[in-house]
Motif scaffolding. Structure first.
Motif, short mmCIF file in Angstrom:
data_model
loop_
_atom_site.label_atom_id
_atom_site.label_comp_id
_atom_site.label_asym_id
_atom_site.label_seq_id
_atom_site.Cartn_x
_atom_site.Cartn_y
_atom_site.Cartn_z
N LEU A 4 0.79 -1.26 0.06
CA LEU A 4 -0.08 0.04 0.00
C LEU A 4 0.83 1.35 0.00
CD1 LEU A 4 -2.54 -1.16 2.69
CD2 LEU A 4 -3.08 -1.00 0.32
N GLN A 5 0.58 2.25 -0.83
CA GLN A 5 1.30 3.61 -0.65
C GLN A 5 0.84 4.53 0.42
OE1 GLN A 5 0.52 5.58 -4.50
NE2 GLN A 5 1.20 3.68 -5.55
N GLU A 6 1.57 5.42 0.67
CA GLU A 6 1.27 6.13 1.88
C GLU A 6 0.18 7.17 1.17
OE1 GLU A 6 3.33 10.34 3.24
OE2 GLU A 6 4.14 8.53 4.23
N THR A 7 -0.89 7.46 2.10
CA THR A 7 -2.11 8.25 1.81
C THR A 7 -2.31 9.34 2.96
OG1 THR A 7 -2.86 6.45 0.60
CG2 THR A 7 -4.45 8.02 1.14
N ARG A 8 -2.64 10.51 2.43
CA ARG A 8 -2.85 11.48 3.53
C ARG A 8 -4.22 12.06 3.33
NH1 ARG A 8 1.83 13.77 5.66
NH2 ARG A 8 3.59 12.51 5.04
N ALA A 9 -4.81 12.56 4.48
CA ALA A 9 -6.27 13.09 4.58
C ALA A 9 -6.07 14.06 5.49
CB ALA A 9 -7.31 12.19 5.01
N VAL A 10 -6.52 15.20 5.19
CA VAL A 10 -6.68 16.36 6.15
C VAL A 10 -7.95 16.91 6.71
CG1 VAL A 10 -6.19 19.07 6.29
CG2 VAL A 10 -4.75 17.47 4.83
N VAL A 11 -8.17 16.87 7.97
CA VAL A 11 -9.29 16.99 8.65
C VAL A 11 -9.20 18.65 9.37
CG1 VAL A 11 -10.89 16.45 10.47
CG2 VAL A 11 -9.85 14.64 8.76
N THR A 12 -9.97 19.60 8.82
CA THR A 12 -10.20 20.63 9.32
C THR A 12 -10.87 20.85 10.78
OG1 THR A 12 -10.02 21.74 7.25
CG2 THR A 12 -10.85 23.18 9.08
N LEU A 13 -10.47 21.26 11.80
CA LEU A 13 -11.07 21.29 13.17
C LEU A 13 -11.49 22.51 13.33
CD1 LEU A 13 -8.16 19.48 15.20
CD2 LEU A 13 -10.16 18.37 14.25
N ALA A 14 -12.81 22.75 13.97
CA ALA A 14 -13.67 23.91 14.17
C ALA A 14 -14.27 23.64 15.40
CB ALA A 14 -14.79 24.38 12.98
N PRO A 15 -14.37 24.84 16.30
CA PRO A 15 -15.36 24.70 17.58
C PRO A 15 -16.59 24.21 17.29
CG PRO A 15 -14.12 26.76 17.37
CD PRO A 15 -14.00 26.15 15.90
N ALA A 16 -17.09 23.31 18.22
CA ALA A 16 -18.23 22.67 18.02
C ALA A 16 -19.08 22.60 19.21
CB ALA A 16 -18.19 21.24 17.66
N LYS A 17 -20.41 22.38 19.44
CA LYS A 17 -21.23 22.31 20.33
C LYS A 17 -20.85 20.93 21.25
CE LYS A 17 -24.93 25.04 18.92
NZ LYS A 17 -26.47 24.95 18.46
N PRO A 18 -21.09 20.81 22.55
CA PRO A 18 -20.66 19.54 23.26
C PRO A 18 -21.59 18.45 23.11
CG PRO A 18 -21.24 21.18 24.84
CD PRO A 18 -21.07 21.88 23.53
N THR A 19 -22.07 18.31 21.91
CA THR A 19 -23.33 17.15 21.61
C THR A 19 -22.70 15.94 21.06
OG1 THR A 19 -23.70 18.14 19.64
CG2 THR A 19 -25.22 19.00 21.48
N GLY A 20 -23.41 14.93 21.17
CA GLY A 20 -23.05 13.69 20.60
C GLY A 20 -21.57 13.01 21.07
N LEU A 21 -21.40 13.39 22.54
CA LEU A 21 -20.19 12.88 23.08
C LEU A 21 -20.36 11.75 24.03
CD1 LEU A 21 -18.52 16.41 24.11
CD2 LEU A 21 -18.21 14.92 21.96
N ALA A 22 -21.62 11.32 24.12
CA ALA A 22 -22.25 10.34 25.28
C ALA A 22 -21.28 8.98 25.09
CB ALA A 22 -23.53 9.99 25.10
N ASP A 23 -20.87 8.57 24.05
CA ASP A 23 -20.10 7.31 24.03
C ASP A 23 -18.69 7.38 24.26
OD1 ASP A 23 -19.74 8.40 21.52
OD2 ASP A 23 -19.52 6.71 20.55
N LEU A 24 -18.34 8.68 24.38
CA LEU A 24 -16.91 9.21 24.82
C LEU A 24 -16.67 9.30 26.28
CD1 LEU A 24 -15.85 11.51 21.93
CD2 LEU A 24 -15.58 8.87 21.99
N GLY A 25 -17.89 9.30 26.79
CA GLY A 25 -17.76 9.35 28.51
C GLY A 25 -17.13 10.77 29.00
N ALA A 26 -17.12 11.93 28.30
CA ALA A 26 -16.53 13.24 28.55
C ALA A 26 -17.49 13.81 29.46
CB ALA A 26 -16.32 14.05 27.49
N PRO A 27 -16.62 14.27 30.71
CA PRO A 27 -17.41 15.16 31.87
C PRO A 27 -17.93 16.25 30.99
CG PRO A 27 -15.16 14.49 32.44
CD PRO A 27 -15.30 14.11 31.24
N LEU A 28 -19.27 16.40 31.29
CA LEU A 28 -19.81 17.86 30.50
C LEU A 28 -20.13 18.86 31.64
CD1 LEU A 28 -22.60 15.88 28.46
CD2 LEU A 28 -20.21 16.81 27.76
#
Length: 154
Positions: A4-28
């Protein structure tokens, strides 16, 4: 043996609301800060140009929160991976990722393996990396690198 060849993907990060985090167990807590980004799908090609592996729904979720009076910052890297007629070796090479603020690299993150036990099936993968709170604050993108790897064609 095919590679396999090296492959790159770029993910832009932006501030977001603290929703959809339940399965990560983060203290809200009131002071929680969240950054999110996503890349939908990208292939990792074999040396001959054929698709050897597919990555889908690459999600990066950064969470800075407080737990027990201590502030922590973590980045979760989640994706599904598919061995497209290729089987990974027993001791795979995994992936690397780099956290950036503009052109400055803040942190290097890596995993030595992917959960990909068989070819021709989608497998969910999830990894977590702790970073300094200052790096979380400054981060605006993550560069994901699927590393080159020898595979078996099935």
């Amino acid at each position: 043996m095919p590679s396999l060849q090296e492959t790159r993907a770029v993910v832009t990060l932006a501030p977001a609301k603290p929703t959809g985090l339940a399965d990560l167990g983060a203290p809200l807590v009131d002071a929680i800060a969240v950054k999110k980004g996503r890349a939908h799908e990208f292939p990792q090609l074999l040396a001959d140009g054929a698709i050897g592996r597919r990555f889908q729904d690459l999600r990066v979720i950064g969470i800075k929160t407080e737990e027990g009076g201590v502030t922590s910052a973590k980045f979760f890297v989640q994706f599904e991976v598919f061995g497209d007629n290729t089987a990974a070796p027993t001791n795979g090479v995994g992936f690397e990722a780099a956290l950036f603020a503009g052109s400055q690299q803040l942190a290097s993150l890596s995993s030595s393996s992917l959960f990909l036990p068989y070819a021709n099936f989608w497998y969910p993968n999830r990894f977590v990396f702790e970073v300094p709170a200052e790096d979380f604050d400054r981060a605006d993108r993550l560069e994901f690198v699927a590393k080159p790897e020898e595979v078996r064609v099935v």
